[in-house]
Design a protein around this motif. Structure first.
Motif, short mmCIF file in Angstrom:
data_model
loop_
_atom_site.label_atom_id
_atom_site.label_comp_id
_atom_site.label_asym_id
_atom_site.label_seq_id
_atom_site.Cartn_x
_atom_site.Cartn_y
_atom_site.Cartn_z
N ASN A 430 97.74 39.62 27.18
CA ASN A 430 96.46 40.10 27.71
C ASN A 430 96.18 41.52 27.25
OD1 ASN A 430 95.71 37.76 29.12
ND2 ASN A 430 96.93 38.34 30.93
N TYR A 431 97.22 42.38 27.29
CA TYR A 431 97.05 43.77 26.87
C TYR A 431 96.71 43.85 25.38
CZ TYR A 431 98.15 48.62 25.81
OH TYR A 431 98.09 49.91 25.36
N LEU A 432 97.43 43.07 24.55
CA LEU A 432 97.16 43.11 23.11
C LEU A 432 95.77 42.55 22.79
CD1 LEU A 432 100.67 42.03 21.75
CD2 LEU A 432 99.60 44.29 21.61
N GLN A 433 95.30 41.59 23.59
CA GLN A 433 93.95 41.06 23.39
C GLN A 433 92.92 42.17 23.59
OE1 GLN A 433 92.93 37.88 26.03
NE2 GLN A 433 90.97 37.46 25.07
N ILE A 434 93.12 43.00 24.62
CA ILE A 434 92.20 44.12 24.87
C ILE A 434 92.26 45.12 23.71
CG2 ILE A 434 91.70 46.05 26.42
CD1 ILE A 434 92.87 44.36 28.69
N MET A 435 93.48 45.46 23.26
CA MET A 435 93.64 46.44 22.18
C MET A 435 93.06 45.91 20.86
SD MET A 435 95.04 49.16 23.48
CE MET A 435 93.97 48.79 24.88
N SER A 436 93.17 44.61 20.61
CA SER A 436 92.61 44.04 19.37
C SER A 436 91.10 44.19 19.35
CB SER A 436 93.01 42.57 19.25
OG SER A 436 94.41 42.44 19.12
N ILE A 437 90.46 43.96 20.52
CA ILE A 437 89.00 44.11 20.59
C ILE A 437 88.62 45.57 20.44
CG2 ILE A 437 86.99 43.82 22.09
CD1 ILE A 437 88.41 41.39 23.30
N LYS A 442 92.18 46.32 13.85
CA LYS A 442 92.85 47.32 13.00
C LYS A 442 94.31 46.93 12.77
CE LYS A 442 94.07 52.25 12.92
NZ LYS A 442 93.58 52.48 11.56
N PHE A 443 94.85 46.09 13.66
CA PHE A 443 96.23 45.63 13.49
C PHE A 443 96.31 44.19 13.96
CE2 PHE A 443 95.95 47.30 17.75
CZ PHE A 443 96.63 46.36 18.51
N SER A 444 97.37 43.53 13.51
CA SER A 444 97.67 42.17 13.98
C SER A 444 99.01 42.20 14.69
CB SER A 444 97.72 41.20 12.80
OG SER A 444 98.75 41.58 11.89
N PHE A 445 99.23 41.22 15.53
CA PHE A 445 100.49 41.20 16.26
C PHE A 445 101.09 39.79 16.20
CE2 PHE A 445 97.15 40.37 19.34
CZ PHE A 445 97.61 39.25 20.03
N HIS A 446 102.41 39.77 16.26
CA HIS A 446 103.15 38.51 16.22
C HIS A 446 104.19 38.55 17.34
CE1 HIS A 446 101.37 37.68 12.29
NE2 HIS A 446 101.69 38.93 11.95
N ILE A 447 104.21 37.53 18.18
CA ILE A 447 105.15 37.44 19.30
C ILE A 447 106.03 36.21 19.11
CG2 ILE A 447 105.42 37.20 21.79
CD1 ILE A 447 102.75 38.59 22.14
N GLN A 448 107.32 36.43 19.09
CA GLN A 448 108.26 35.33 18.92
C GLN A 448 109.40 35.52 19.93
OE1 GLN A 448 109.82 34.93 14.97
NE2 GLN A 448 111.13 33.18 15.48
N VAL A 449 109.35 34.76 21.03
CA VAL A 449 110.35 34.85 22.10
C VAL A 449 110.96 33.46 22.31
CG1 VAL A 449 110.77 35.40 24.52
CG2 VAL A 449 109.11 36.74 23.21
#
Length: 576
Positions: A430-437, A442-449
């Motif tokens: 949710n936080y990264l969704q806000i920062m992406s908007i 400006k950046f992309s993120f990848h989550i692998q857990v």
């Protein structure tokens, strides 16, 4: 005839003298018993006050390390306060179910623990195992160590019904200086002996220092145990008149030994001067009786009239004192009593006023609590209103932001302090969704857990500050598009490890060394947990160490203009 009268009165005086000596000794032993019961009861009350204190019970029942560190000083203050209220108590400490000592631990404490484990192992598993103990002749002890043990039952006693369960215990170490001083000042005759012994024949205290911490021999102990009334006994090569009194519930006995020849000294004097003293006393009695009649009747009549008139007049009433004898002392004590009554009345008035103010404060606190519950609902409703307006106008970015903020807000203020990794990663997304908007991709993120650790428990909001640092201090200042990678899994040594990497501007070498030094020097007890304090990288590291110990926390590595990697290590706690 006179000779027969002398023999008769001498015999009668001898019987009376022996009875008086026996009665006097009984009174002494009764006073000693009352003082000892009061002394031992004070020791028990101190242990009970600690054992039934809810703060201490909650502290021992809790498995939350943060809670224990936060309340450790409170527990110490409680035990210190109880100890300070009784000068005969030398130490109060606690043993929890894991046999970990808490409180004022000394060499004596560990001697007591050894004695408990060896001599009272079965008693320690009983719910009502409260008893006095003594450490004597154990290696490392020069004088006996006296203690009292009391179980600390949890508030929900039903959880501890089996006798095989381990309990928490409060242990009170006490000194016998008060008892020694008390007995040393008591002498029925110049060479009389007064001893306090336990069931094993050990002399706990005596009015003669040479007898303390000794054992009565078996024959003497057996003869003392058979005493039911006053008897004669040979002790230390001398004949004594013996009296015995047991102190119930404490396993102690008071033994009085008076030399036989000293008990009859008074008889010899009575035999020699009885007749002369009798004549003189008869004259004195008539004279003193007349003086007593004149000096007592009138003052007592005055006291009675004054007591009958108390409360019939306004203002303070006090007696006028004209004599310094017992009547004058009685008048003075009546005035003191009236002063205390007036002071007590004033205290009651002040107490009622304080209770009224306390009730008002309580009501105000309840009102503030209700008001504080309104604010979250107001914010939820406001966010929902913004979302509805954005949805109606087809501004999807605002819809996504308000939805994510609402979810993060609910997640951060509701529920427990520990959450599953699955819930924590939802918050991060949710936080990264806000920062992406905000940063317009400006950046992309990848989550692998790994799925295997999704149900493991970690502190709430423990990863969000690290992700936030990576964005604001790494990717935001980078020219061109950045990449943020979050990986999580379980290591071979059964730990959870998260690796958060960005290809931002990195950290200069000098500043990186300062950060690494700060992380290595962190002390968990310096953590400020106030609600409004900012939780950055350093405080996140403190939170982890406070929760799990110094073996866990954060490591950071970075190269300037290349990027930063942060490793987060925590223990694995599977809740599935």
């Amino acid at each position: 005839m006179i000779f027969l009268l002398q023999i008769y009165y001498y015999t009668r005086f001898q019987v009376l003298s022996e009875d008086k000596e026996e009665l006097h000794t009984s009174e002494i032993m009764k006073q000693v018993e009352e003082r000892m019961v009061s002394f031992m009861t004070d020791v028990k009350d101190a242990a009970i006050a600690v054992s039934y204190n809810t703060t201490i019970q909650n502290y021992l029942e809790s498995d939350d390390v943060i809670y224990k560190l936060t309340n450790h000083n409170n527990v110490t203050e409680i035990t210190s306060g109880v100890m300070s209220s009784n000068k005969n108590i030398s130490s109060i400490f606690l043993w929890d179910k894991k046999k970990i000592g808490i409180g004022s631990l000394t060499k004596k404490s560990f001697r007591v623990r050894e004695d408990l484990e060896e001599g009272y192992e079965q008693d320690l598993y009983k719910r009502n195992a409260a008893f006095f103990g003594k450490v004597h002749n154990r290696e490392g002890t020069t004088n006996p160590i006296y203690y009292y043990v009391h179980p600390i039952l949890p508030q929900n006693v039903a959880d501890y019904r089996e006798e095989s369960d381990h309990y928490d215990y409060s242990i009170v170490l006490y000194d016998l200086d008060y008892v020694d001083d008390m007995l040393s000042n008591i002498h029925a005759t110049s060479n009389s002996l007064l001893m306090l012994i336990d069931n094993s024949g050990f002399i706990v205290s005596a009015n003669k220092n040479r007898l303390k911490n000794q054992h009565l021999d078996d024959s003497t102990l057996e003869r003392v145990a058979d005493i039911t009334d006053t008897k004669t006994l040979e002790f230390d090569q001398e004949m004594y008149t013996v009296q015995l009194k047991s102190i119930n519930n404490f396993g102690l006995k008071i033994v009085s030994l008076i030399p036989v020849h000293e008990a009859t000294n008074e008889i010899r004097n009575i035999r020699n001067v009885g007749s002369i003293v009798g004549l003189i006393m008869t004259l004195l009695i008539f004279t003193m009786g007349y003086a007593f009649f004149r000096s007592v009747t009138s003052p007592f009549d005055k006291i009675i009239r004054f007591m009958n008139n108390i409360g019939n007049k306004q203002g303070k009433q006090r007696m006028e004192i004209h004599s310094k004898n017992e009547i004058g002392f009685l008048m003075k004590e009546i005035n003191v009593m009236l002063d205390k009554i007036d002071a007590a009345n004033e205290h009651v008035i002040q107490t009622n006023s304080l209770l009224y103010e306390t009730e008002i404060t309580k009501k105000q606190a309840e009102l503030l609590n209700l008001q504080s519950q309104i604010n979250p609902h107001f914010l939820y409703n406001t966010l929902e209103t913004i979302r509805s307006i954005a949805l109606a106008r087809n501004v999807m970015e605002v819809v996504e932001i308000t939805t994510a903020i609402s979810d993060i807000f609910r997640y951060s203020i509701k529920g427990k302090d520990y959450v599953t990794i699955e819930n924590e990663m939802t918050c991060i997304q949710n936080y990264l969704q806000i920062m992406s908007i905000r940063y317009m991709d400006k950046f992309s993120f990848h989550i692998q857990v790994d799925d295997a650790i999704h149900q493991s428990r970690i502190p709430k909001m423990i990863l969000q500050p690290i992700v936030e640092n990576a964005i604001y201090h790494g990717l935001e200042q980078k020219s061109g598009k950045g990449i943020l990678t979050i990986q999580g899994g379980k290591t071979e040594d059964n730990r959870i490890q998260f690796e958060i990497t960005d290809n931002g501007i990195g950290i200069e070498d000098e500043k990186l060394k300062m950060i690494q030094a700060s992380l290595s020097e962190v002390q968990p007890e310096t953590l400020n947990l106030e609600v409004n304090s900012g939780l950055g990288l350093l405080n996140t590291h403190k939170r982890i160490q406070l929760a799990y110990g110094n073996g866990y926390g954060i490591e950071i590595d970075s190269k300037y203009n290349e990027g930063t990697t942060i490793l987060v290590r925590m223990p694995w706690e599977d809740l599935s």
